[in-house]
Design an enzyme around this catalytic site. Sequence first.
Site, PDB file in Angstrom:
ATOM      1  N   GLU A   1      33.794  -0.571 -38.424  1.00 33.27           N
ATOM      2  CA  GLU A   1      34.535   0.469 -39.167  1.00 33.27           C
ATOM      3  C   GLU A   1      34.480   0.178 -40.654  1.00 33.27           C
ATOM      4  O   GLU A   1      34.661  -0.966 -41.078  1.00 33.27           O
ATOM      5  CB  GLU A   1      35.994   0.511 -38.700  1.00 33.27           C
ATOM      6  CG  GLU A   1      36.189   1.364 -37.469  1.00 33.27           C
ATOM      7  CD  GLU A   1      37.650   1.442 -37.033  1.00 33.27           C
ATOM      8  OE1 GLU A   1      38.548   1.173 -37.840  1.00 33.27           O
ATOM      9  OE2 GLU A   1      37.860   1.774 -35.854  1.00 33.27           O
TER      10      GLU A   1
ATOM     11  N   THR B   1      21.222  17.289 -38.327  1.00 35.64           N
ATOM     12  CA  THR B   1      21.107  16.401 -37.183  1.00 35.64           C
ATOM     13  C   THR B   1      19.897  15.515 -37.466  1.00 35.64           C
ATOM     14  O   THR B   1      19.073  15.825 -38.337  1.00 35.64           O
ATOM     15  CB  THR B   1      20.847  17.174 -35.878  1.00 35.64           C
ATOM     16  OG1 THR B   1      19.727  18.032 -36.078  1.00 35.64           O
ATOM     17  CG2 THR B   1      22.045  18.001 -35.460  1.00 35.64           C
TER      18      THR B   1
ATOM     19  N   LYS C   1      16.341  16.505 -34.115  1.00 33.59           N
ATOM     20  CA  LYS C   1      15.558  17.721 -33.835  1.00 33.59           C
ATOM     21  C   LYS C   1      14.155  17.522 -34.421  1.00 33.59           C
ATOM     22  O   LYS C   1      13.477  16.597 -34.016  1.00 33.59           O
ATOM     23  CB  LYS C   1      16.317  18.940 -34.353  1.00 33.59           C
ATOM     24  CG  LYS C   1      17.653  19.101 -33.588  1.00 33.59           C
ATOM     25  CD  LYS C   1      18.486  20.276 -34.025  1.00 33.59           C
ATOM     26  CE  LYS C   1      19.787  20.303 -33.235  1.00 33.59           C
ATOM     27  NZ  LYS C   1      20.728  21.340 -33.708  1.00 33.59           N
TER      28      LYS C   1
ATOM     29  N   ARG D   1      19.614  10.444 -31.808  1.00 36.44           N
ATOM     30  CA  ARG D   1      20.587  11.528 -31.745  1.00 36.44           C
ATOM     31  C   ARG D   1      21.765  11.237 -32.664  1.00 36.44           C
ATOM     32  O   ARG D   1      22.382  10.174 -32.580  1.00 36.44           O
ATOM     33  CB  ARG D   1      21.086  11.672 -30.306  1.00 36.44           C
ATOM     34  CG  ARG D   1      22.075  12.809 -30.053  1.00 36.44           C
ATOM     35  CD  ARG D   1      22.171  13.099 -28.564  1.00 36.44           C
ATOM     36  NE  ARG D   1      20.891  13.597 -28.078  1.00 36.44           N
ATOM     37  CZ  ARG D   1      20.518  14.890 -28.101  1.00 36.44           C
ATOM     38  NH1 ARG D   1      21.344  15.813 -28.537  1.00 36.44           N
ATOM     39  NH2 ARG D   1      19.331  15.248 -27.664  1.00 36.44           N
TER      40      ARG D   1
ATOM     41  N   TYR E   1      31.710  -3.465 -33.504  1.00 35.07           N
ATOM     42  CA  TYR E   1      32.599  -2.607 -34.292  1.00 35.07           C
ATOM     43  C   TYR E   1      32.354  -2.844 -35.769  1.00 35.07           C
ATOM     44  O   TYR E   1      32.384  -3.986 -36.216  1.00 35.07           O
ATOM     45  CB  TYR E   1      34.076  -2.879 -33.966  1.00 35.07           C
ATOM     46  CG  TYR E   1      34.689  -1.700 -33.257  1.00 35.07           C
ATOM     47  CD1 TYR E   1      34.860  -0.493 -33.919  1.00 35.07           C
ATOM     48  CD2 TYR E   1      35.080  -1.780 -31.923  1.00 35.07           C
ATOM     49  CE1 TYR E   1      35.387   0.614 -33.260  1.00 35.07           C
ATOM     50  CE2 TYR E   1      35.599  -0.685 -31.261  1.00 35.07           C
ATOM     51  CZ  TYR E   1      35.756   0.509 -31.930  1.00 35.07           C
ATOM     52  OH  TYR E   1      36.263   1.602 -31.289  1.00 35.07           O
TER      53      TYR E   1
ATOM     54  N   ASP F   1      22.971  23.451 -43.975  1.00 36.10           N
ATOM     55  CA  ASP F   1      22.844  22.706 -42.719  1.00 36.10           C
ATOM     56  C   ASP F   1      21.384  22.840 -42.289  1.00 36.10           C
ATOM     57  O   ASP F   1      20.965  23.878 -41.788  1.00 36.10           O
ATOM     58  CB  ASP F   1      23.803  23.313 -41.688  1.00 36.10           C
ATOM     59  CG  ASP F   1      23.704  22.641 -40.320  1.00 36.10           C
ATOM     60  OD1 ASP F   1      22.772  21.826 -40.121  1.00 36.10           O
ATOM     61  OD2 ASP F   1      24.555  22.938 -39.459  1.00 36.10           O
TER      62      ASP F   1
HETATM   63  C1  LIG Z   1      22.044  21.546 -33.548  1.00 36.59           C
HETATM   64  C2  LIG Z   1      22.808  22.044 -34.693  1.00 36.59           C
HETATM   65  C3  LIG Z   1      24.062  21.504 -35.017  1.00 36.59           C
HETATM   66  C4  LIG Z   1      24.846  20.611 -34.089  1.00 36.59           C
HETATM   67  O1  LIG Z   1      24.348  19.396 -33.813  1.00 36.59           O
HETATM   68  P1  LIG Z   1      25.032  18.524 -32.663  1.00 36.59           P
HETATM   69  O2  LIG Z   1      24.438  17.176 -32.894  1.00 36.59           O
HETATM   70  O3  LIG Z   1      24.662  19.155 -31.370  1.00 36.59           O
HETATM   71  O4  LIG Z   1      26.504  18.541 -32.892  1.00 36.59           O
HETATM   72  C5  LIG Z   1      24.676  21.918 -36.189  1.00 36.59           C
HETATM   73  N1  LIG Z   1      24.093  22.834 -36.978  1.00 36.59           N
HETATM   74  C6  LIG Z   1      22.911  23.401 -36.675  1.00 36.59           C
HETATM   75  C7  LIG Z   1      22.338  24.415 -37.595  1.00 36.59           C
HETATM   76  C8  LIG Z   1      22.238  23.036 -35.518  1.00 36.59           C
HETATM   77  O5  LIG Z   1      21.090  23.628 -35.214  1.00 36.59           O
END
Ligand SMILES: *Cc1c(COP(=O)(O)O)cnc(C)c1O
Length: 429
Positions: A62, A232, A235, A241, A60, A206
């Site tokens: 935090e 993220t 990807k 992850r 932990y 994003d």
């Molecule tokens: C995949 C994705 C997310 C979400 O990611 P998670 O880890 O699945 O919550 C947010 N924004 C965009 C543009 C994405 O492609």
Amino acid sequence: MSPPPVDFFEASLGTSDSAVSSVLRKEFVRQEEGVELIASENIVSRAVLEAASCVLTNKYAEGYIGRRYYGGCEPSDDIERLAIERVTRLFNCPFANVQPHSGAQANQAVFFALLRPGDTYLSLALDEGGHLSHGAPVNISGKWFNPIHYGLDKTSQRIDYDALASLAAEHKPKLILAGGSAYPRIIDFARIGSIAKDCGAYFMVDMAHIAGLVAGKVHPSPLEHADVVTSTTHKTLRSARGGLILSKDEGIGKKINSSVFPGLQGGPLMHLIAAKAVGFGEALRPEFADYARAIIDNAQCLAQTLLSGGYRLVSGGTDTHLVLVDLSAKQINGKDSEESLERAAITCNKNSIPQDLQPPQTTSGIRLGVPAVTTRGMGLAEIGFIGEQIVKVLDGLASHGSAGNGDIEKEVRADIIKLCKRFPLYRHL
Ligand SMILES: *Cc1c(COP(=O)(O)O)cnc(C)c1O
């Protein structure tokens, strides 16, 4: 009779839990024998995998570096410092928060830091390439705020920037959000940034899908133009992850930190922060730029093969790692195509296309991405072959109805498995 006791600290998963272990084996075989074209997926290194299952899962921590709510956090501090130092170097910005558990959580943290409930923001419509967490009515981002969606030009199927500017002038949003999960083209960050400036809105990007391309310098960076960038990490970036928030503004960074913790989350997943750090370290190496370049080359090759096979692509092609195939002219839908391809050992996902006449459960498109196959070392020859197999399966579907052509699926499946055997995954598993 009860089974013999297992040694708690020494028994392997296979010994102590054969039910879970055999499913994991099945998943490993699925990953190894199939072609993975889900655009949001990738395959991490053994090093990232090891770090993701390390002893920090027990800890932990935090709080933040030097300001934790628990004792024994010195190694956790060291790990989080490494992760932040590497990722800020990778994206050339002063601030990073590496604690978000996921991309959606990262987005929530930004909304929580910069907006109040009911505030208006602009984002790309989900059915034109956006993301669930960008204001879908079923998501908290849609329920607790007032999202207004911009969309694509009907002809070019690229973002209609003039319409976006008009929406901004009309609605005076507090924030403009760019980025999506099924938009295959480069987004003009400078243009949206200047629209945001003109209406006094924050500019948020994003970059979940394209972070690895930005890191590899084969795609423009949003950091020059955006106030805050979420992503993220799993990807194209090919790390563990999870989620990530970056900013070039330390003041916004401060707000983001308190919004992630204690605003939204409890203890950070320190084992995954360790694994993120390993992935960020990999992305800083020169080989990663080669990987990013290979993704673009492979995506171009896949696009060309599908076009030559008579398939239409949304916007006519791609600048990134993904293509969106428009199946509407072929009288087949996304759902049947996804299922038929899966029977042929090719995994992808059905996806809405702009102005889709089919509901989201069916759709008229499929989304195909090459990050995972590129990680396996597949190049133009293999991608061209895979593209041809996709055309074969989809043609079979078009001529044999929604049950697909079983013989073609079987034949392609055998060829795909044979191809994949030449590109093995983790040998130690
Ligand atoms: C995949 C994705 C997310 C979400 O990611 P998670 O880890 O699945 O919550 C947010 N924004 C965009 C543009 C994405 O492609």
